[in-house]
Each structure stands twice: as C-alpha cells, then as structure tokens.
Design a protein around this motif. Structure first.
Motif, short mmCIF file in Angstrom:
data_model
loop_
_atom_site.label_atom_id
_atom_site.label_comp_id
_atom_site.label_asym_id
_atom_site.label_seq_id
_atom_site.Cartn_x
_atom_site.Cartn_y
_atom_site.Cartn_z
N GLU A 94 -28.96 27.94 12.76
CA GLU A 94 -28.03 28.60 13.68
C GLU A 94 -28.30 28.25 15.15
O GLU A 94 -27.37 28.05 15.91
N LYS A 95 -29.57 28.19 15.53
CA LYS A 95 -29.94 28.04 16.93
C LYS A 95 -30.47 26.65 17.28
O LYS A 95 -30.72 26.37 18.44
N GLY A 96 -30.67 25.82 16.28
CA GLY A 96 -31.24 24.49 16.51
C GLY A 96 -32.74 24.51 16.31
O GLY A 96 -33.40 25.54 16.41
N TRP A 97 -33.28 23.34 16.02
CA TRP A 97 -34.70 23.20 15.74
C TRP A 97 -35.46 22.91 17.01
O TRP A 97 -34.94 22.32 17.96
N GLU A 104 -41.92 21.64 22.28
CA GLU A 104 -41.41 22.98 22.56
C GLU A 104 -42.26 24.05 21.86
O GLU A 104 -42.54 25.10 22.43
N VAL A 105 -42.66 23.77 20.64
CA VAL A 105 -43.50 24.71 19.89
C VAL A 105 -44.84 24.87 20.59
O VAL A 105 -45.33 25.99 20.78
N GLU A 106 -45.46 23.75 20.99
CA GLU A 106 -46.75 23.82 21.66
C GLU A 106 -46.64 24.58 22.98
O GLU A 106 -47.51 25.39 23.31
N GLU A 153 -44.43 26.90 23.69
CA GLU A 153 -44.20 28.31 23.33
C GLU A 153 -45.50 29.00 22.97
O GLU A 153 -45.71 30.17 23.29
N LEU A 154 -46.41 28.27 22.31
CA LEU A 154 -47.67 28.83 21.88
C LEU A 154 -48.77 28.69 22.94
O LEU A 154 -49.89 29.19 22.74
N GLY A 155 -48.46 28.01 24.04
CA GLY A 155 -49.44 27.84 25.10
C GLY A 155 -50.51 26.81 24.77
O GLY A 155 -51.64 26.90 25.24
N ILE A 156 -50.17 25.84 23.95
CA ILE A 156 -51.10 24.79 23.55
C ILE A 156 -50.97 23.63 24.52
O ILE A 156 -49.89 23.12 24.73
N ASP A 157 -52.09 23.21 25.08
CA ASP A 157 -52.10 22.08 26.03
C ASP A 157 -52.74 20.89 25.36
O ASP A 157 -53.94 20.88 25.10
N ASN A 158 -51.94 19.88 25.03
CA ASN A 158 -52.47 18.67 24.40
C ASN A 158 -52.66 17.55 25.41
O ASN A 158 -52.65 16.39 25.06
N GLY A 159 -52.83 17.89 26.69
CA GLY A 159 -52.94 16.87 27.72
C GLY A 159 -54.30 16.51 28.09
O GLY A 159 -55.35 16.59 27.84
#
Length: 49
Positions: free
Chosen positions: A31-34, A39-41, A43-49
């Motif tokens: 309904e809202k798109g994937w 975006e997930v990271e 949203e969860l505050g995950i920093d992969n940098g």
C-alpha cells in the motif's frame, strides 16, 4: 479439544503472531511502498559509515 504440551502451544502462538505481523508488513509495503535498506537503517538509527 486438543491436548498439547504448553511449550508447543507457546511456540504455536508465537508463530501465529509472527505470521500475522509479517502479513501486516507485506500489506503495508504494497500500500505504501517498500523501503530501501538505507531508509531502514536511517529509521533504526544505524550508521554504516
């Protein structure tokens, strides 16, 4: 009526809850798109940098 070990009953309840939540997530995605992994990271505050 069924006689079931309490541990098996708990596993069954957990499985049903998980399947219900997965179905809700799939419906929301349709309904809202994937979301992308980025975006997930975010949203969860995950920093992969």
């Amino acid at each position: 009526m069924v006689i079931v070990d309490i541990n098996e009953y708990d596993k069954l309840k957990a499985s049903l809850k998980l399947m219900s939540q997965l179905a809700e997530g799939e419906q929301a995605g349709k309904e809202k798109g994937w979301m992308t992994i980025e975006e997930v990271e975010a949203e969860l505050g995950i920093d992969n940098g």
